[in-house]
Design an enzyme around this catalytic site. Structure first.
Site, PDB file in Angstrom:
ATOM      1  N   LYS A   1     -15.256 -57.157 120.755  1.00  9.15           N
ATOM      2  CA  LYS A   1     -16.225 -57.980 121.028  1.00  9.15           C
ATOM      3  C   LYS A   1     -17.179 -57.827 119.749  1.00  9.15           C
ATOM      4  O   LYS A   1     -17.342 -56.879 119.254  1.00  9.15           O
ATOM      5  CB  LYS A   1     -16.932 -57.517 122.579  1.00  9.15           C
ATOM      6  CG  LYS A   1     -18.272 -58.490 122.685  1.00  9.15           C
ATOM      7  CD  LYS A   1     -18.506 -58.609 124.185  1.00  9.15           C
ATOM      8  CE  LYS A   1     -19.951 -59.652 124.089  1.00  9.15           C
ATOM      9  NZ  LYS A   1     -19.475 -60.870 123.516  1.00  9.15           N
TER      10      LYS A   1
ATOM     11  N   LYS B   1     -14.169 -65.518 110.084  1.00  9.94           N
ATOM     12  CA  LYS B   1     -13.721 -66.545 111.081  1.00  9.94           C
ATOM     13  C   LYS B   1     -14.613 -67.504 110.823  1.00  9.94           C
ATOM     14  O   LYS B   1     -15.726 -67.790 111.095  1.00  9.94           O
ATOM     15  CB  LYS B   1     -14.113 -65.622 112.472  1.00  9.94           C
ATOM     16  CG  LYS B   1     -13.988 -66.415 113.687  1.00  9.94           C
ATOM     17  CD  LYS B   1     -13.770 -65.640 114.866  1.00  9.94           C
ATOM     18  CE  LYS B   1     -13.385 -66.300 116.083  1.00  9.94           C
ATOM     19  NZ  LYS B   1     -13.122 -65.429 117.395  1.00  9.94           N
TER      20      LYS B   1
ATOM     21  N   ASN C   1     -18.566 -71.257 126.652  1.00 15.39           N
ATOM     22  CA  ASN C   1     -19.147 -70.337 127.121  1.00 15.39           C
ATOM     23  C   ASN C   1     -20.598 -69.827 126.031  1.00 15.39           C
ATOM     24  O   ASN C   1     -20.407 -70.487 124.977  1.00 15.39           O
ATOM     25  CB  ASN C   1     -18.384 -68.965 126.639  1.00 15.39           C
ATOM     26  CG  ASN C   1     -18.452 -68.390 125.536  1.00 15.39           C
ATOM     27  OD1 ASN C   1     -19.165 -67.672 124.970  1.00 15.39           O
ATOM     28  ND2 ASN C   1     -17.457 -68.683 124.500  1.00 15.39           N
TER      29      ASN C   1
ATOM     30  N   CYS D   1     -20.595 -68.143 115.241  1.00 17.90           N
ATOM     31  CA  CYS D   1     -20.877 -68.281 116.607  1.00 17.90           C
ATOM     32  C   CYS D   1     -21.909 -69.402 116.914  1.00 17.90           C
ATOM     33  O   CYS D   1     -22.878 -68.974 116.378  1.00 17.90           O
ATOM     34  CB  CYS D   1     -21.190 -66.826 116.995  1.00 17.90           C
ATOM     35  SG  CYS D   1     -21.627 -66.809 118.613  1.00 17.90           S
TER      36      CYS D   1
ATOM     37  N   ILE E   1      -9.442 -70.650 114.986  1.00 17.20           N
ATOM     38  CA  ILE E   1     -10.688 -71.143 115.051  1.00 17.20           C
ATOM     39  C   ILE E   1     -11.738 -70.636 116.153  1.00 17.20           C
ATOM     40  O   ILE E   1     -11.152 -70.063 117.182  1.00 17.20           O
ATOM     41  CB  ILE E   1     -10.810 -72.573 115.113  1.00 17.20           C
ATOM     42  CG1 ILE E   1     -10.320 -73.176 116.549  1.00 17.20           C
ATOM     43  CG2 ILE E   1     -10.278 -73.458 113.947  1.00 17.20           C
ATOM     44  CD1 ILE E   1     -10.329 -74.697 116.899  1.00 17.20           C
TER      45      ILE E   1
HETATM   46  C1  LIG Z   1     -16.173 -65.874 126.838  1.00 10.95           C
HETATM   47  C2  LIG Z   1     -16.027 -65.838 125.329  1.00 10.95           C
HETATM   48  C3  LIG Z   1     -16.650 -64.947 124.383  1.00 10.95           C
HETATM   49  C4  LIG Z   1     -16.433 -65.022 122.994  1.00 10.95           C
HETATM   50  N1  LIG Z   1     -16.929 -64.389 122.193  1.00 10.95           N
HETATM   51  C5  LIG Z   1     -16.941 -64.198 120.798  1.00 10.95           C
HETATM   52  C6  LIG Z   1     -17.565 -63.295 120.058  1.00 10.95           C
HETATM   53  O1  LIG Z   1     -18.038 -62.432 120.420  1.00 10.95           O
HETATM   54  N2  LIG Z   1     -17.303 -63.330 118.788  1.00 10.95           N
HETATM   55  C7  LIG Z   1     -16.175 -64.197 118.309  1.00 10.95           C
HETATM   56  O2  LIG Z   1     -15.944 -64.195 116.824  1.00 10.95           O
HETATM   57  N3  LIG Z   1     -15.476 -65.077 119.050  1.00 10.95           N
HETATM   58  C8  LIG Z   1     -15.888 -65.007 120.160  1.00 10.95           C
HETATM   59  N4  LIG Z   1     -15.247 -66.065 121.041  1.00 10.95           N
HETATM   60  C9  LIG Z   1     -14.312 -67.213 120.499  1.00 10.95           C
HETATM   61  C10 LIG Z   1     -12.801 -66.584 120.671  1.00 10.95           C
HETATM   62  O3  LIG Z   1     -12.545 -65.383 120.079  1.00 10.95           O
HETATM   63  C11 LIG Z   1     -11.923 -67.462 120.087  1.00 10.95           C
HETATM   64  O4  LIG Z   1     -12.118 -67.668 118.843  1.00 10.95           O
HETATM   65  C12 LIG Z   1     -12.010 -68.901 120.889  1.00 10.95           C
HETATM   66  O5  LIG Z   1     -12.306 -68.581 122.317  1.00 10.95           O
HETATM   67  C13 LIG Z   1     -10.670 -69.771 120.538  1.00 10.95           C
HETATM   68  O6  LIG Z   1      -9.441 -69.170 121.379  1.00 10.95           O
HETATM   69  P1  LIG Z   1      -8.972 -69.476 122.893  1.00 10.95           P
HETATM   70  O7  LIG Z   1      -9.070 -70.972 123.042  1.00 10.95           O
HETATM   71  O8  LIG Z   1      -7.579 -68.745 122.924  1.00 10.95           O
HETATM   72  O9  LIG Z   1     -10.026 -68.691 123.850  1.00 10.95           O
HETATM   73  C14 LIG Z   1     -15.614 -65.963 122.512  1.00 10.95           C
HETATM   74  C15 LIG Z   1     -14.713 -66.854 123.292  1.00 10.95           C
HETATM   75  C16 LIG Z   1     -15.047 -66.773 124.601  1.00 10.95           C
HETATM   76  C17 LIG Z   1     -14.328 -67.604 125.786  1.00 10.95           C
END
Ligand SMILES: Cc1cc2nc3c(=O)[nH]c(=O)nc-3n(C[C@H](O)[C@H](O)[C@H](O)COP(=O)(O)O)c2cc1C
Ligand SMILES: Cc1cc2nc3c(=O)[nH]c(=O)nc-3n(C[C@H](O)[C@H](O)[C@H](O)COP(=O)(O)OP(=O)(O)OC[C@H]3O[C@@H](n4cnc5c(N)ncnc54)[C@H](O)[C@@H]3O)c2cc1C
Ligand SMILES: Cc1cc2nc3c(=O)[nH]c(=O)nc-3n(C[C@H](O)[C@H](O)[C@H](O)COP(=O)(O)OP(=O)(O)OC[C@H]3O[C@@H](n4cnc5c(N)ncnc54)[C@H](O)[C@@H]3O)c2cc1C
Ligand SMILES: Cc1cc2nc3c(=O)[nH]c(=O)nc-3n(C[C@H](O)[C@H](O)[C@H](O)COP(=O)(O)O)c2cc1C
Ligand code: FES
Ligand code: FES
Lengths: 304, 251, 304, 251
Positions: A44, A164, A68, A129, A190
Site C-alpha cells: 500500500k 505508475k 474508491n 493517485c 494503469i
Molecule cells: C481500494 C483501492 C485502493 C487503492 N490504493 C492504491 C494506492 O494506495 N496506490 C496506488 O498506486 N494504487 C492504488 N489503487 C489502484 C490499484 O493499485 C490499481 O492500479 C487499480 O485498482 C487498477 O487495477 P484493478 O482494476 O485490478 O483494481 C487502489 C485501488 C483500489 C481499488
C-alpha cells in the site's frame, strides 16, 4: 511451465502480484494463503507522515467495477519500514514499495527512506493517485511534472523505479515517454480512472470525497489500449493492471505489452484471486500455444 | 488458514415486509461463529461482496441463518435464490460481541433496530445460556416490518417499538428505556441514528455496538470501512469490528 | 407527471433520446415502437460524402460495455437530408443531426447543409469520434481546436449547436469552457472512451480498426463525474449520456447536471430501452420525491 | 410491430462434443420463421445479444429448436440453462433462404460446416416438402462433433466429412463435390474458410450462403455487422442477411 519473468531489479517466479492498495501489507491475505506463492507484493502507498485518509463512505460499487477514495491512509513510511517490511520479507517473494506524496519533496523523502528498508526490491512511484487533493494529480497528468518527480526520485534512490501512470490523460504515450526520459526503470499502468456515483435520495456524491477511482473489469479495455499504445513507443518494462481477474486477462495484458501484472479489485471478490490466477496460468498459456510467460513476451508483435 | 465456502441454501422465507430469512448449510461456520460476526456473500454479477450478519446457528445440524432486507440489487438477487443453490461465502468474519465480561446475575439490555435485530438475536441466544436476565428493545419502521418478536419473548423481557406506532410502543427505541429499569450493560445494533441516540442516552453505561460501513475487501486490507475512534485514529469495521465498545468509537 | 424539458431550440416531451450511432436513422427501431414517444432522435453521424466505414469486426463485448469502431459509415449529408430526415420528420419528435468530419471545412459544409433540412431542430457536433483517423480526434482533445470548429459551425448554422465532448482528455472542464466561449448552445457528453480488446489466439486487436470506443454501463461513473465537474463551471445545458439503461440512471444524470439524456448501447440489449425508461421515469422520480423532470433540474445543487 | 419474447426452455441436450440442442416454446416464432433466420438471445450478465440460427420448428407444438456450440462465456452460460427457465429473445431475425426459385425436379446441394449445419437442416426440411432431390454434404472437425447425420439421411443423400477423417470422408467438404454429381443450385452455411472454398469451387453455380459477423444491435441500426458487396457497397448481415447470393458478396 516456466512462469518466470525478469524485470529491472526483480526476478519473479511468476508475473502475478497484488496491486497497491488492494492488499494492504499482505497480513490479511496471508491468512488465506502463503504469500510466497506470489511473484511479488506491491505494498500500500507510503507517505512521509501517517495519513488518516478520507472520510467514509470510501467505496461504491459500479457496473463491473468499483470506485474508491481511500485517500492514502497509511501509517507513514517509517512505521511501514519498521512494522510491515520485515514481516513481508519473511516470505519468498519480492517486495515493491508504493511511494506517494503531495509534493516533490515528500516523494523524495519516502523514496530515500526505502533505501534503508531491507527486503524492498523496487519502488512504484504513484504519481497518479486521483484522490490526493494537494497536488498529486498534477504530477500524473503533466509530462513535465512527471519527469521532474521521476528524476528527483531516481537521483536519491538505490532501487529500480517503476512509475505508475494515470489513465486520466489525453495522451498516455507522452506521459510514458516523459518518465522514460527521466530515467524510470519501468512503468506501472494503469491507475484508476476518476469517476463518481450519486446517491439518488440526496442527489449528492455517494463517496464522501465526491470523486473516486474507478477500477475493476470495467476499465480493462482502457488499460489494454494504453499499454498497447505505450508498448509501440517505449521500451522500458511495464507492470500492467486494470481489471485483471482471470488467467486469460493476464495473457491479454502480456500480449498487449506488459511484462508482469498486478491484480487489484479482484482480490475483494475472491481473496484467492492471485493464486487462482497463478494456478490457471500454465493451462491458459498452453491453450493458446505458448510455452512460457517469456514466450508470450518474446512473440508479441510490436507494430511501431 | 481462512477459507472460502460454498454454502447450500436450505430455506428462503419472507418473514416480514422486504425481509428474508435464509438458512444455509455449512457445519464449519455453524460451529465456529460468535454473535455479531457476519458472512461476506458473493452475488454473481456484482463486484463487491455483501456483508450480512449471522442471526442464528444450529451447530448440530450444521446450519447458519441469516436475515436480510431487500434494499438494492444485490439483496434483491439474493432474495430470488431458491433451496439447493449455492452461495459463495467468506466468514465467519469480523469480531463479534465478546460476552466474557458478562457476569452471572447481571441484567443485560439488548437494543436492535430493523435489520440490526438479527445479530442481537444471535447474541440473545448465547447470553440466555448464561445465568443472566435479558431485556430486549426492538425497533421497527412499522408493523409490517416486525419479526422475531416471539423468538425474543422466549428468552427475554421484550419491548417492540414502531416508528409510526402501528405496533407495540410508538416512537424510537430510546423512548421505552425509562420503562426498562436498571441494567448492567447493553448491546446494540441498528441504523446509525438509532445507535447515536442509544449511545448518547446510555453514555454512562458500559455498552457494545455493532456498526456498518460500505466495504471493499471485507478482510481488513483496503481501509474502506474505517471509523474514527476517540483516540484520534481509525478502526476497520470489517476486521476490528463490526462490534466496538460504545466508549471507544465516534458515531 | 410532467417530463418536459426545454433546451435551446428544443422543447422535448421527455428528456430521453437515442444516442447518435446507436439508432441509425430510426427506421429499424420504428418497427418496435412509435418513435413519437421519444423526446428526440439523434441521428447517426453525417459527413460531407458517403463513408464506407471501417473493416470488420467493428464491435467487441467487454465487461458491462462494448467497443465499437464503426468508422462513421453513412450515406453522406445530402442523402441523409433527402432520404432519412423526411421520414423522421413524420414523427412527433425532435430531430437532432450529428455532424462529423475529418477537417474543419467538412464540419462547416455538413452543418450548413442541415440549414436546409426541414425538421432538423438542432446540431450535435461530434468533435470527439475516436474512430476517425484523419484528425477528428484532435478537435476533441485540444481546447483551441474545439473552439475553432465550434465557432466556424456557429457562424454558418441557423440551428442551436450542441458540442459533443470526448472523455479522453485530462481536463474536461477546459474543453467545455472552450466550446462555451466559442458560442456553443449546449454540450453533449460523453462520447466513448478509447479502448482495445485483444483476440487471444492471435494476440492482435480483435477490432479491425485496433482501437474502439468503449460505451455502456462500464463508463457511467466517468460520465457522471465529468458532467458533475462541468456543471459546476459551465452554464449551457448538457445532454448527458454514457451507460444509461434504466430510469434511475436518468435521474443520476439529471442530478449530476444533465438537462436531457441520450441512451446508446442499451438499445442493443433491449430495443425498447428508450420507451421502457420513459415509462418508468415518473415512478422513479416520485420514489425520490421529485414532481417533474424540471424539478430535478431546479433542485440540484450546483456547488461552485 | 416487432416484439421481444420470453421463450420457455423445454429441453437442453448435449448432442455432440461441445454442442447443445435446446428446444424453446414460442408459437409465434415457431409459425413465422423461414430457414436461415436467427434468434437474438440475451444472456443475463452480457452486454450484447447472441445470434443463434433456428435449426428446426414444430409449428403445431409451438416449438423452436436451436443448436449451439460452446465457444465462449455466453454460450457456456446458455448451456447451463435448464428446462423451465426463460430466455429473452428477439426474432425471428434476418432474411433467410429464399426457396421460391427452387423449381420442381431440381437437384439441390446443401453444404453445412460445423455449427453451420443447423440452419441447413431447417432448410432441408422445408425443401423436402417440395418435389426436389436433396444432397447434403456435412463437414465436422472430427467424429465427436458429428450431429444430425440420421436426420439428414431421412431427407437427403448425405455425405459426412471430418477434417481428421475420424468419421466419414476425410478432408474438407469440397473434397466430396466430385462424388456428388450434378446439381442445379446450392445452399451453404459454415465457417468462413469453408464458405470461401465452396463459393470458389462452385463459382459458376447459383448459390446462397449464410454468413456470420459480430453484431451490435442485430436489427440493422448500428452498422456493426457489414459485409462488402461486389457493387462496392456494404450489406448488413443482421438485416439484409444473414443469407446472401454467393454472387453478390465478397468473402
Ligand atoms: C481500494 C483501492 C485502493 C487503492 N490504493 C492504491 C494506492 O494506495 N496506490 C496506488 O498506486 N494504487 C492504488 N489503487 C489502484 C490499484 O493499485 C490499481 O492500479 C487499480 O485498482 C487498477 O487495477 P484493478 O482494476 O485490478 O483494481 C487502489 C485501488 C483500489 C481499488
Ligand atoms: C457488518 C455488517 C452486517 C450487516 N448485516 C446485515 C444483516 O444482517 N441484514 C441486512 O439486511 N443487512 C445487513 N447489513 C447491510 C447489508 O450489507 C446491505 O444492506 C447490503 O450490502 C445491500 O446490498 P444491495 O446490493 O442490496 O444494495 P446496494 O445499495 O445496491 O449496494 C451497493 C453497495 O453498497 C453496499 N451497501 C449498501 N448498503 C450498505 C450498508 N447498510 N452497509 C454496508 N454496505 C452497504 C453494498 O454492499 C454494495 O457494495 C450489514 C452490513 C454490515 C457492514
Ligand atoms: C446469423 C448468425 C447465426 C449463428 N448461428 C449459430 C448457431 O446456430 N449455432 C452456434 O453455435 N453459433 C451460431 N452463431 C455464432 C454464435 O453467435 C457465436 O458462437 C456466439 O455469439 C458466441 O458467443 P460466446 O459468448 O460464447 O462467445 P464470446 O467469444 O465470448 O463472445 C463475445 C462476443 O463476440 C460475439 N461472437 C463470437 N463469435 C461469434 C460468431 N462466430 N459470430 C457472431 N458473433 C460472434 C458474441 O456474440 C459476443 O458478442 C451464429 C452467428 C451469426 C452471426
Ligand atoms: C455502435 C456505436 C456507434 C456510435 N456512433 C456514434 C456516432 O456516429 N456519432 C457520435 O457522436 N457518437 C456515436 N456513438 C457514441 C454514442 O452516441 C454515445 O455517446 C456513447 O455510446 C455513450 O453512450 P452509451 O453508453 O449509452 O452507449 C456510438 C456508439 C456506439 C455504441
Ligand atoms: S472493507 Fe477493506 S478494510 Fe474493511
Ligand atoms: S448488428 Fe447492428 S446493423 Fe447489424
Amino acid at each position: 511451465m516456466n512462469l518466470e519473468v525478469t524485470l529491472p531489479g526483480l526476478t519473479l517466479k511468476n508475473p502475478i502480484m497484488p496491486a497497491s492498495g488492494c492488499f494492504g501489507f499482505g497480513k490479511e491475505y496471508s491468512e488465506f494463503y502463503d504469500l510466497s506463492r506470489l511473484g511479488a507484493v506491491i505494498m500500500k502507498a507510503a507517505t512521509q507522515f501517517e495519513r488518516p485518509g478520507n472520510p467514509t463512505p470510501r467505496v461504491a460499487e459500479t457496473a463491473s467495477g468499483m470506485l474508491n477514495a481511500i485517500g492514502l491512509q497509511n501509517p507513514g513510511v517509517e512505521r511501514i519500514i519498521a512494522d510491515e517490511v520485515p514481516r513481508l520479507a519473511g516470505y519468498d517473494t519480492s517486495i515493491i514499495a508504493n511511494v506517494a506524496g503531495s509534493f516533490l519533496e515528500e516523494y523524495v523523502f519516502v523514496a530515500e527512506a526505502f533505501n534503508e528498508a531491507k527486503g524492498v526490491q523496487a519502488l512504484e512511484l504513484n504519481i497518479s493517485c486521483p484522490n490526493v487533493k494537494e497536488g498529486g494529480i498534477q504530477f500524473g497528468t503533466d509530462p513535465e511534472m512527471a519527469k521532474k518527480v521521476t528524476a528527483a526520485v531516481k537521483e536519491v534512490s538505490n532501487l529500480p523505479v517503476y512509475v505508475k501512470l494515470s489513465p486520466n490523460v489525453s495522451n498516455i504515450v507522452a506521459m510514458a515517454k516523459a518518465v522514460e526520459e527521466a530515467g524510470a526503470d519501468g512503468l506501472s499502468m494503469i491507475n484508476t480512472l476518476t469517476g463518481m456515483q450519486l446517491h439518488l435520495p440526496t442527489g449528492k456524491p455517494l463517496i464522501a470525497n465526491q470523486t473516486g477511482g474507478l477500477s475493476g473489469p470495467a476499465i480493462k479495455p482502457i488499460a489494454i489500449r494504453m499499454i498497447y499504445e505505450v508498448r509501440q513507443q517505449v521500451s522500458i518494462p511495464i507492470i500492467g493492471m486494470g481489471g485483471i481477474s482471470a488467467a486469460e486477462d493476464v495473457l491479454e495484458f502480456l500480449q498487449a505489452g506488459a511484462d508482469a501484472v498486478a491484480v487489484g479489485t479482484a482480490n475483494f471478490q475472491n481473496p484467492f484471486a492471485c493464486v487462482d490466477i497463478i494456478e490457471a496460468l500454465p493451462e491458459t498459456l498452453t491453450k493458446y500455444q505458448y510455452t512460457s510467460v517469456q514466450d508470450v513476451i518474446d512473440r508479441r508483435s510490436v507494430h511501431v | 488458514m481462512k477459507k472460502r465456502y460454498e454454502m447450500k441454501v436450505l430455506t428462503v422465507d419472507t418473514i416480514a415486509k422486504e425481509t428474508i430469512e435464509m438458512t444455509l448449510y455449512q457445519p464449519e461456520i455453524s460451529q465456529q461463529t460468535v454473535p455479531g460476526q457476519f458472512l461476506h456473500l458473493l452475488v454473481p454479477g456484482f463486484t463487491l461482496r455483501r456483508p450480512i450478519s449471522i442471526a442464528k446457528v444450529h451447530p448440530k445440524e450444521g446450519t447458519v441463518t441469516i436475515l436480510f432486507k431487500i434494499v438494492g440489487d444485490g439483496t434483491k438477487a439474493l432474495a430470488s435464490y431458491h433451496p439447493g443453490m449455492n452461495v459463495d461465502v467468506l466468514g465467519p468474519s469480523g469480531n463479534g460481541f465478546s460476552i466474557e465480561d458478562v457476569k452471572e446475575g447481571e441484567r443485560i439490555l439488548l437494543v436492535g433496530g430493523g435489520i440490526g435485530v438479527p445479530p442481537i438475536y444471535h447474541l440473545a441466544r448465547r447470553l440466555s445460556e448464561k445465568n443472566v436476565e435479558l431485556v430486549a428493545v426492538l425497533g421497527f419502521q412499522s408493523k409490517d416490518y416486525v419479526f422475531y418478536e416471539d423468538a425474543f419473548k422466549e428468552i427475554a423481557e421484550t419491548y417492540v417499538v414502531t416508528n409510526d406506532g402501528s405496533y407495540g410502543h410508538q416512537g424510537f427505541v430510546t423512548h421505552v428505556f425509562p420503562e426498562v429499569g436498571k441494567f448492567n450493560q447493553y448491546f446494540s445494533c441498528g441504523p446509525l441514528p438509532m445507535l447515536r441516540a442509544v449511545t448518547t442516552e446510555l453514555k454512562d453505561t458500559t455498552g457494545k455496538v455493532s456498526l456498518e460501513e460500505r466495504m471493499g475487501c471485507g478482510v481488513g486490507a483496503c481501509m474502506a470501512c474505517v471509523l474514527p475512534t476517540v483516540d484520534n485514529s481509525y478502526k476497520k469495521i470489517c476486521s476490528d469490528g463490526p462490534v466496538f465498545s460504545a466508549q471507544e468509537v465516534i458515531l
